[in-house]
Design a protein around this motif. Structure first.
Motif, PDB file in Angstrom:
ATOM      1  N   TYR A   1       5.598   5.612  11.937  1.00 57.07           N
ATOM      2  CA  TYR A   1       6.766   6.174  11.274  1.00 57.07           C
ATOM      3  C   TYR A   1       6.658   6.114   9.750  1.00 57.07           C
ATOM      4  CZ  TYR A   1       9.166   6.293  15.765  1.00 57.07           C
ATOM      5  OH  TYR A   1       9.529   6.561  17.067  1.00 57.07           O
ATOM      6  N   GLY A   2       5.482   5.765   9.252  1.00 56.87           N
ATOM      7  CA  GLY A   2       5.303   5.729   7.809  1.00 56.87           C
ATOM      8  C   GLY A   2       4.007   5.043   7.441  1.00 56.87           C
ATOM      9  N   ILE A   3       3.391   5.517   6.355  1.00 56.26           N
ATOM     10  CA  ILE A   3       2.179   4.917   5.820  1.00 56.26           C
ATOM     11  C   ILE A   3       2.390   4.724   4.329  1.00 56.26           C
ATOM     12  CG2 ILE A   3      -0.309   5.154   5.519  1.00 56.26           C
ATOM     13  CD1 ILE A   3      -0.233   7.194   7.849  1.00 56.26           C
ATOM     14  N   PHE A   4       2.324   3.491   3.869  1.00 57.30           N
ATOM     15  CA  PHE A   4       2.535   3.173   2.467  1.00 57.30           C
ATOM     16  C   PHE A   4       1.275   2.518   1.906  1.00 57.30           C
ATOM     17  CE2 PHE A   4       6.756   3.733   4.009  1.00 57.30           C
ATOM     18  CZ  PHE A   4       7.496   4.208   2.932  1.00 57.30           C
ATOM     19  N   LYS A   5       0.884   2.975   0.738  1.00 56.54           N
ATOM     20  CA  LYS A   5      -0.294   2.418   0.078  1.00 56.54           C
ATOM     21  C   LYS A   5       0.140   1.375  -0.940  1.00 56.54           C
ATOM     22  CE  LYS A   5      -4.407   3.726  -2.548  1.00 56.54           C
ATOM     23  NZ  LYS A   5      -5.175   4.816  -3.187  1.00 56.54           N
TER      24      LYS A   5
END
Length: 203
Positions: free
Chosen positions: A178-182
């Motif tokens: 539900y999301g990919i954060f760097k």
């Protein structure tokens, strides 16, 4: 030589009685007209002093700037704060994420790898799982696969956080995220995503 005053004024008395009042009326009319006349250009008009309690009327701005929206707090539930599980092998990252979410009212549980995260998942039900991808013992990809393959946790929303570009490219192949954060992540965007996901999963 003597003469009587009435005899001398006799011929002029009637004209004087008419002329004097008429002159007074004309004079008064001219004064009144002069009050409304606009002074010619270049004429310096002395303005009367303003009263001590004079205050200019402030005009409201036609388009006021909207203040910056504050960071939304965690949704309040009758049973208490919403629980989150944060998984990262970095103690610094765990501390930052815990401080971020606890600062707006979430209940945060932390784990240092995938194995410890599975133990926490067996003990408690969480609203959202936020996990790093590169970890010892059991990495984020293995943890995600285990969570999605279990009947108890298959509906748990998962957000992945990574500090490596190659991991970010690989995580796009994982289904159901539900999301990919760097790293470093944007606090406001991460909070908004977690708030949305937490409201989707009933406790």
């Amino acid at each position: 030589m003597s003469f009587e005053v009435p005899d001398l004024l006799g011929p002029y008395l009637l004209p004087l009685l008419i002329a004097v009042p008429l002159a007074i009326v004309v004079f008064i009319i001219s004064l009144r007209r002069g009050d409304h006349e606009v002074p010619p250009a270049g004429h310096n008009t002395v303005m009367p002093p303003l009263p001590e309690d004079y205050a200019p009327v402030k005009r409201a701005a036609t388009a006021p700037l909207a203040p910056e929206a504050p960071v939304a707090a965690a949704p309040v539930q009758a049973s208490g704060p919403i629980p989150l599980l944060v998984v990262d092998d970095s103690a610094v990252a765990r501390a930052k994420l815990a401080r971020l979410f606890e600062g707006v009212g979430y209940q945060v549980t932390v784990a240092k790898d995938g194995l410890e995260a599975l133990q926490r998942l067996a003990e408690q039900r969480f609203a959202v799982l936020i996990t790093d991808l590169e970890m010892p013992n059991k990495d984020g990809f293995e943890l995600i696969a285990d969570v999605q393959g279990s009947l108890e946790t298959e509906d748990l929303p998962i957000i992945a956080i990574t500090g490596h570009d190659e991991m970010q490219a690989r995580v796009h192949q994982v289904q159901g995220l539900y999301g990919i954060f760097k790293k470093p992540w944007n606090d406001r965007e991460l909070l908004k995503r977690v708030e949305t996901l937490a409201s989707l999963r009933r406790r």
